[in-house]
Design a protein around this motif. Sequence first.
Motif, PDB file in Angstrom:
ATOM      1  N   GLU A  55       0.817  -1.216   0.000  1.00 28.66           N
ATOM      2  CA  GLU A  55       0.000   0.000   0.000  1.00 28.66           C
ATOM      3  C   GLU A  55       0.847   1.260   0.000  1.00 28.66           C
ATOM      4  N   LYS A  56       2.073   1.165   0.483  1.00 27.25           N
ATOM      5  CA  LYS A  56       2.967   2.316   0.507  1.00 27.25           C
ATOM      6  C   LYS A  56       3.313   2.780  -0.909  1.00 27.25           C
ATOM      7  N   ASN A  57       3.487   1.813  -1.849  1.00 30.90           N
ATOM      8  CA  ASN A  57       3.893   2.167  -3.209  1.00 30.90           C
ATOM      9  C   ASN A  57       3.443   1.080  -4.192  1.00 30.90           C
ATOM     10  N   PRO A  58       2.131   0.998  -4.497  1.00 30.23           N
ATOM     11  CA  PRO A  58       1.663  -0.064  -5.393  1.00 30.23           C
ATOM     12  C   PRO A  58       2.210   0.071  -6.815  1.00 30.23           C
ATOM     13  N   SER A  59       2.336   1.285  -7.330  1.00 32.31           N
ATOM     14  CA  SER A  59       2.848   1.434  -8.698  1.00 32.31           C
ATOM     15  C   SER A  59       4.307   0.989  -8.778  1.00 32.31           C
ATOM     16  N   GLY A  60       5.078   1.265  -7.746  1.00 33.38           N
ATOM     17  CA  GLY A  60       6.472   0.815  -7.703  1.00 33.38           C
ATOM     18  C   GLY A  60       6.562  -0.701  -7.649  1.00 33.38           C
ATOM     19  N   TYR A  61       5.623  -1.336  -6.940  1.00 32.32           N
ATOM     20  CA  TYR A  61       5.617  -2.796  -6.871  1.00 32.32           C
ATOM     21  C   TYR A  61       5.417  -3.378  -8.268  1.00 32.32           C
ATOM     22  N   PHE A  62       4.432  -2.878  -9.004  1.00 39.73           N
ATOM     23  CA  PHE A  62       4.164  -3.418 -10.336  1.00 39.73           C
ATOM     24  C   PHE A  62       5.281  -3.073 -11.320  1.00 39.73           C
ATOM     25  N   ARG A  63       5.883  -1.923 -11.171  1.00 44.75           N
ATOM     26  CA  ARG A  63       7.021  -1.551 -12.028  1.00 44.75           C
ATOM     27  C   ARG A  63       8.178  -2.528 -11.807  1.00 44.75           C
ATOM     28  N   ASP A  64       8.471  -2.825 -10.552  1.00 40.81           N
ATOM     29  CA  ASP A  64       9.545  -3.770 -10.237  1.00 40.81           C
ATOM     30  C   ASP A  64       9.190  -5.184 -10.674  1.00 40.81           C
ATOM     31  N   LEU A  65       7.915  -5.535 -10.618  1.00 39.73           N
ATOM     32  CA  LEU A  65       7.482  -6.880 -11.012  1.00 39.73           C
ATOM     33  C   LEU A  65       7.735  -7.098 -12.500  1.00 39.73           C
ATOM     34  N   ARG A  66       7.454  -6.092 -13.320  1.00 33.32           N
ATOM     35  CA  ARG A  66       7.666  -6.207 -14.771  1.00 33.32           C
ATOM     36  C   ARG A  66       9.152  -6.237 -15.128  1.00 33.32           C
ATOM     37  N   ASN A  67       9.985  -5.593 -14.335  1.00 39.05           N
ATOM     38  CA  ASN A  67      11.416  -5.517 -14.647  1.00 39.05           C
ATOM     39  C   ASN A  67      12.178  -6.779 -14.270  1.00 39.05           C
ATOM     40  N   LYS A  68      11.567  -7.705 -13.578  1.00 42.60           N
ATOM     41  CA  LYS A  68      12.288  -8.916 -13.150  1.00 42.60           C
ATOM     42  C   LYS A  68      12.100 -10.039 -14.123  1.00 42.60           C
TER      43      LYS A  68
END
Length: 68
Positions: A55-68
Amino acid sequence: MSGKDKDTSIITLVVGAVAGVAAVAYGIASLFSGSSGKTMKAPGRDSRMFRANFEKNPSGYFRDLRNK
């Protein structure tokens, strides 16, 4: 081995076992407690994560998920 040595050996074994069980219980409890509290299924993964971190940074979570 005398009777007194056997008693001391048994006591040492029992104390060690109790200490080991206590250490394992503490470790398990520390996994499920903490400042983040509740967990959730990690979106796009087959694991769990702390809800507060997502919840602190959902967009960052999805951005990092795509980059892995």
